[in-house]
Design a protein around this motif. Structure first.
Motif, PDB file in Angstrom:
ATOM      1  N   LEU B  61      53.255  20.132 -25.686  1.00  0.00           N
ATOM      2  CA  LEU B  61      53.239  19.346 -24.454  1.00  0.00           C
ATOM      3  C   LEU B  61      53.797  17.940 -24.676  1.00  0.00           C
ATOM      4  O   LEU B  61      54.131  17.250 -23.722  1.00  0.00           O
ATOM      5  N   PHE B  62      53.902  17.534 -25.937  1.00  0.00           N
ATOM      6  CA  PHE B  62      54.450  16.208 -26.238  1.00  0.00           C
ATOM      7  C   PHE B  62      55.851  16.298 -26.813  1.00  0.00           C
ATOM      8  O   PHE B  62      56.685  15.434 -26.575  1.00  0.00           O
ATOM      9  N   GLU B  63      56.067  17.391 -27.564  1.00  0.00           N
ATOM     10  CA  GLU B  63      57.412  17.569 -28.112  1.00  0.00           C
ATOM     11  C   GLU B  63      58.390  17.952 -26.998  1.00  0.00           C
ATOM     12  O   GLU B  63      59.571  17.653 -27.049  1.00  0.00           O
ATOM     13  N   HIS B  64      57.883  18.644 -25.975  1.00  0.00           N
ATOM     14  CA  HIS B  64      58.709  19.072 -24.838  1.00  0.00           C
ATOM     15  C   HIS B  64      57.948  18.678 -23.570  1.00  0.00           C
ATOM     16  O   HIS B  64      57.266  19.497 -22.970  1.00  0.00           O
ATOM     17  N   PRO B  65      58.031  17.402 -23.204  1.00  0.00           N
ATOM     18  CA  PRO B  65      57.053  16.842 -22.272  1.00  0.00           C
ATOM     19  C   PRO B  65      57.239  17.157 -20.788  1.00  0.00           C
ATOM     20  O   PRO B  65      56.438  16.690 -19.987  1.00  0.00           O
ATOM     21  N   THR B  66      58.259  17.926 -20.414  1.00  0.00           N
ATOM     22  CA  THR B  66      58.369  18.310 -18.999  1.00  0.00           C
ATOM     23  C   THR B  66      58.344  19.823 -18.884  1.00  0.00           C
ATOM     24  O   THR B  66      58.560  20.539 -19.869  1.00  0.00           O
ATOM     25  N   ILE B  67      58.106  20.328 -17.691  1.00  0.00           N
ATOM     26  CA  ILE B  67      58.085  21.782 -17.471  1.00  0.00           C
ATOM     27  C   ILE B  67      59.436  22.378 -17.864  1.00  0.00           C
ATOM     28  O   ILE B  67      59.509  23.404 -18.549  1.00  0.00           O
ATOM     29  N   GLU B  68      60.485  21.703 -17.445  1.00  0.00           N
ATOM     30  CA  GLU B  68      61.845  22.153 -17.745  1.00  0.00           C
ATOM     31  C   GLU B  68      62.065  22.262 -19.270  1.00  0.00           C
ATOM     32  O   GLU B  68      62.509  23.304 -19.770  1.00  0.00           O
ATOM     33  N   ALA B  69      61.718  21.198 -19.995  1.00  0.00           N
ATOM     34  CA  ALA B  69      61.951  21.165 -21.448  1.00  0.00           C
ATOM     35  C   ALA B  69      61.089  22.203 -22.155  1.00  0.00           C
ATOM     36  O   ALA B  69      61.521  22.875 -23.086  1.00  0.00           O
TER      37      ALA B  69
END
Lengths: 312, 80
Positions: B61-69
């Protein structure tokens, strides 16, 4: 309802600075249970990753952490070490690899930790089941370490001023036990962006009852004029990682864990370890490591002769 | 699961938590701005693990912080 309410009440004098029943609730769950998911040294606190340590290598990262604190207190020249909240003794044992160290004393309020360590009868290692409130050293220490105990000192509902006063009492006692050139190293979880009133009821009830985290500025206020803050690190991501590895270990040993402590407790620990991991990664909570040097006590006001101060 | 399916899954998940319409949950906004608590966040991770059949890290959730990412990462081969 708190699990603790079923336990016999304890008097205020035995609960200040750490509630024994609350400590036992968590740390006396079962040594065999903790052994399943902690590293071999049974170190139950945030590890430390340096560039050379693999992400999966919990044992080495725990060793790094112990060495970090031992370096902070200049263990090479220390003769007497005190560990406040010594857990299962991993730091004390690591310190005793230094031949000059004459004695390593650990304090714990956990029956399970105390009896395990006492039964091991390690030479030069002394374990006492007592709190820093009642501890009376027989001689000064030149090194004091406290890792993962500070979180248990204050209690929910205490005002910030009350917490500062208690923390200050802790630091003053530690200073009074240290030699003039002694050193202290402290590690604690603290509030990050999380507000005390937002703290998880699940954690406060089932996992760590009767514990309250410090807010960093409360620690600064409590240290003022008592210890110099030589170094401060916030290694919250290291704790996120540590909790994640503990969770993975517990998952791998799930059946054995359930056999030891039951399904409910295992599920609670899975939840707690994952929530904590998220809390650290997100910065809701942080992990502080402090290197401290005692400041000289202010001398009592000296009466200055009345003819001083004005040039003659 | 395809990236689009993962996006939709997380969108609906967050919408349900916050009592919003799924289309109101923007996919390029950081999770943090939705005010996920530790327990709702790990519930999301746990449910995604069940959907995808593999273990996931709360650090995602921090390494890829958006829903898209996050969806992009999870849909790519071997993303764990």
């Amino acid at each position: 309802m708190s699990d603790l309410e079923t336990l016999a009440p304890e008097s205020a004098t035995t609960t200040r600075g750490g509630v024994p029943a609350a400590i036992r609730h968590h740390y006396d769950a079962s040594n065999a249970f903790y052994r399943l998911w902690l590293d071999d040294s049974m170190t139950y606190s945030c590890a430390l990753w340096d560039g050379a340590t693999a992400r999966e290598d919990l044992a080495r990262a725990q060793g790094n952490k112990l060495d970090y604190h031992l370096q902070n207190v200049a263990i090479d020249r220390a003769q007497r070490l005190l560990d406040i909240g010594c857990g299962w003794g991993s730091l004390l044992k690591r310190a005793l690899a230094h031949p000059k160290l004459e004695s390593a004393t650990g304090l714990t309020l956990s029956d399970a930790q105390h009896s395990l360590l006492a039964n091991e009868r390690v030479e030069r290692l002394h374990v006492r089941k007592e709190s820093w409130i009642t501890h009376q050293p027989s001689a000064p220490y030149d090194a004091i370490v406290s890792v993962g105990a500070f979180e248990h000192f204050a209690r929910p509902g205490q005002s910030s001023a009350e917490k500062v006063e208690l923390y200050r009492e802790f630091f003053e006692r530690c200073r009074s036990w240290l030699t003039r050139t002694g050193r202290m190293s402290l590690q604690t979880i603290a509030y990050g962006t999380l507000q005390p009133h937002e703290a998880s009821e699940f954690i406060n009830t089932h996992i760590f009852p009767d514990a309250e985290l410090p807010i960093p500025h409360e620690m600064h206020l409590a240290l003022r004029d008592v210890f110099e803050l030589v170094a401060l690190r916030n290694d919250r991501e290291h704790y996120g990682r540590t909790c994640e590895l503990w969770f993975q270990n517990l998952r791998k040993q799930r059946q054995q864990a359930v056999a030891l402590v039951g399904e409910t407790k295992v599920a609670q620990y899975e939840q707690y370890l994952r929530m904590s991991s998220f809390g650290f990664y997100s910065g809701k909570i942080c992990l502080l490591r402090l290197a401290l040097a005692p400041l000289p006590r202010r001398a009592a006001t000296v009466a200055v002769p009345s003819d001083w101060g004005s040039p003659s | 699961m395809s990236k689009e399916n993962i996006v939709s899954y997380i969108q609906h998940y967050v919408a349900q938590l916050l009592a919003l319409e799924a289309r109101e949950v923007q996919t390029d906004v950081e999770f943090a701005s939705y005010g996920l608590t530790s327990s709702t966040a790990i519930a999301l991770i746990g449910d995604l693990e069940q959907q995808l059949g593999r273990e996931l890290s709360p650090a995602l959730l921090f390494e890829h912080p958006t829903i898209e990412a996050m969806a992009e990462h999870l849909a790519s081969a071997g993303g764990a």
